[in-house]
Write a protein that holds these residues in place. Structure first.
Motif, PDB file in Angstrom:
ATOM      1  N   SER A  64      58.690  44.827  38.181  1.00  0.00           N
ATOM      2  CA  SER A  64      57.764  43.752  38.539  1.00  0.00           C
ATOM      3  C   SER A  64      57.532  42.740  37.426  1.00  0.00           C
ATOM      4  O   SER A  64      57.270  41.566  37.695  1.00  0.00           O
ATOM      5  N   ASP A  70      52.153  39.083  40.074  1.00  0.00           N
ATOM      6  CA  ASP A  70      50.741  38.792  39.790  1.00  0.00           C
ATOM      7  C   ASP A  70      50.520  37.694  38.743  1.00  0.00           C
ATOM      8  O   ASP A  70      49.408  37.532  38.237  1.00  0.00           O
ATOM      9  N   LEU A  75      48.942  40.129  43.859  1.00  0.00           N
ATOM     10  CA  LEU A  75      49.852  41.077  44.502  1.00  0.00           C
ATOM     11  C   LEU A  75      51.088  40.399  45.091  1.00  0.00           C
ATOM     12  O   LEU A  75      51.573  40.760  46.166  1.00  0.00           O
ATOM     13  N   SER A  76      51.645  39.429  44.353  1.00  0.00           N
ATOM     14  CA  SER A  76      52.832  38.703  44.820  1.00  0.00           C
ATOM     15  C   SER A  76      53.793  38.461  43.660  1.00  0.00           C
ATOM     16  O   SER A  76      53.374  38.247  42.515  1.00  0.00           O
ATOM     17  N   THR A 114      60.150  44.614  42.234  1.00  0.00           N
ATOM     18  CA  THR A 114      58.810  45.138  41.960  1.00  0.00           C
ATOM     19  C   THR A 114      58.716  46.595  42.417  1.00  0.00           C
ATOM     20  O   THR A 114      59.111  46.936  43.529  1.00  0.00           O
ATOM     21  N   VAL A 203      41.165  45.567  41.385  1.00  0.00           N
ATOM     22  CA  VAL A 203      42.575  45.515  41.778  1.00  0.00           C
ATOM     23  C   VAL A 203      43.280  46.807  41.385  1.00  0.00           C
ATOM     24  O   VAL A 203      44.132  47.311  42.128  1.00  0.00           O
ATOM     25  N   VAL A 208      47.399  50.317  41.090  1.00  0.00           N
ATOM     26  CA  VAL A 208      48.146  49.801  39.934  1.00  0.00           C
ATOM     27  C   VAL A 208      48.107  50.844  38.811  1.00  0.00           C
ATOM     28  O   VAL A 208      47.053  51.138  38.260  1.00  0.00           O
ATOM     29  N   ASP A 272      45.111  41.053  38.071  1.00  0.00           N
ATOM     30  CA  ASP A 272      45.094  42.498  37.843  1.00  0.00           C
ATOM     31  C   ASP A 272      44.886  42.876  36.369  1.00  0.00           C
ATOM     32  O   ASP A 272      44.735  44.038  36.042  1.00  0.00           O
TER      33      ASP A 272
END
Length: 297
Positions: A64, A70, A75-76, A114, A203, A208, A272
């Motif tokens: 990721s 992020d 969350l992208s 990711t 988050v 995570v 995050d």
């Protein structure tokens, strides 16, 4: 007169022997080139360096972090800000620094995924090899430590075998491709910075890196031991990355620079507080460029 004649013959013999001796050795000095056409002392061509400090194409593999997760939205993925191949002027990615903006757009590719772990790297290497890149960047291992529990972390022996398999996969297709390997970040450092954010901790509850970020405010002995266990595993992973890379003459490890980098709040995602922000991605690009272009590895 007879004695003088004998003396002359003797002198002539000595001189002849000296001349013959010189023709059998290097008559113009031990370090000087021999006569033209003899091949003695001929200047040898300068060998091509094993490591090319200016490769003309780049492929990225990993997780990721290399996808810019992020960095732009919660969350992208945001690959345009990837430290390795992104196009963002704010990051000035490794590919852009090496190739220039226009060439980077055409000759750099991002195969990171990711959530990927080291066991996924061989498949990514196989995909990257199809592009025949001159440089492959590797940043993987954080997800092997970021598991539901410390017991679920990838064993170090498995991590080593998986990285070796990934390198064999690449070498089977591209024996001369160069490889830059980034160390795994210090996850405990990221926890210590991110735990100051209420939003970040919310988050984190979505899953995570629970082995490190679970119960972020707990400071009891069990929580402290858990985090130290994760940190030690990351250090062991970095030792593997260093050792395996050292066995390949066309591989450069960052020397632990990413692990040692002291990510601050400006370098962490504002969603995050764990993944690199755009500024953090830029710092990773700097480390990579410095390693790739160094005169010696």
């Amino acid at each position: 007169m007879r004695k003088t004649g004998h003396r002359s013959l003797a002198v002539l013999a000595v001189l002849s022997a000296a001349v013959l001796g010189l023709t059998g050795c290097d008559a113009v000095g031990g370090n000087a080139p021999g006569p033209a056409g003899t091949g003695t002392g001929r200047v040898k061509p300068t060998p091509t360096p094993v490591w090319d400090r200016s490769p003309e194409s780049v492929a990225a593999v990993g997780d990721s972090i290399t996808r810019g997760f992020d960095a732009c939205s919660v969350l992208s993925d945001c690959p345009e800000v990837s430290w390795a191949t992104g196009s963002s002027e704010q990051v000035d990615s490794l590919a852009v620094r090496l190739l220039g903006e226009r060439e980077a757009a055409a000759r750099s590719w991002n195969y990171a995924v990711t959530g990927a772990r080291m066991g996924d790297l061989a498949g990514q290497m196989a995909q990257a090899a199809l592009r025949r890149p001159e440089l492959v960047t590797v940043m993987a291992g954080a997800n092997d430590a970021c598991r539901a529990t410390t017991a679920a972390m990838t064993p170090v022996t498995d991590f080593r075998a998986q990285f070796e398999e990934a390198m064999r996969t690449l070498r089977g297709a591209l024996p001369k491709a160069q490889v830059y390997v980034a160390s795994v970040p210090d996850l405990k450092r990221l926890w210590s910075q991110g735990r100051t954010s209420a939003l970040g901790k919310q988050v984190w509850q979505l899953g995570v890196c629970p082995s490190m970020l679970g119960d972020p405010d707990a400071l009891d002995a069990a929580a402290t031991q858990r985090r130290e266990t994760v940190r030690k595993r990351v250090e062991d992973y970095n030792t593997v990355l260093k050792d395996v890379c050292a066995e390949d003459r066309r591989c450069r490890f960052d020397g632990g620079a990413v692990y040692a980098y002291r990510f601050g709040t400006q370098q962490l995602s504002r969603w995050d507080w764990f993944h690199p922000s755009i500024d953090g991605q830029a710092r990773l690009a700097e480390i990579a460029y410095r390693t790739v272009t160094a005169k010696s590895g």
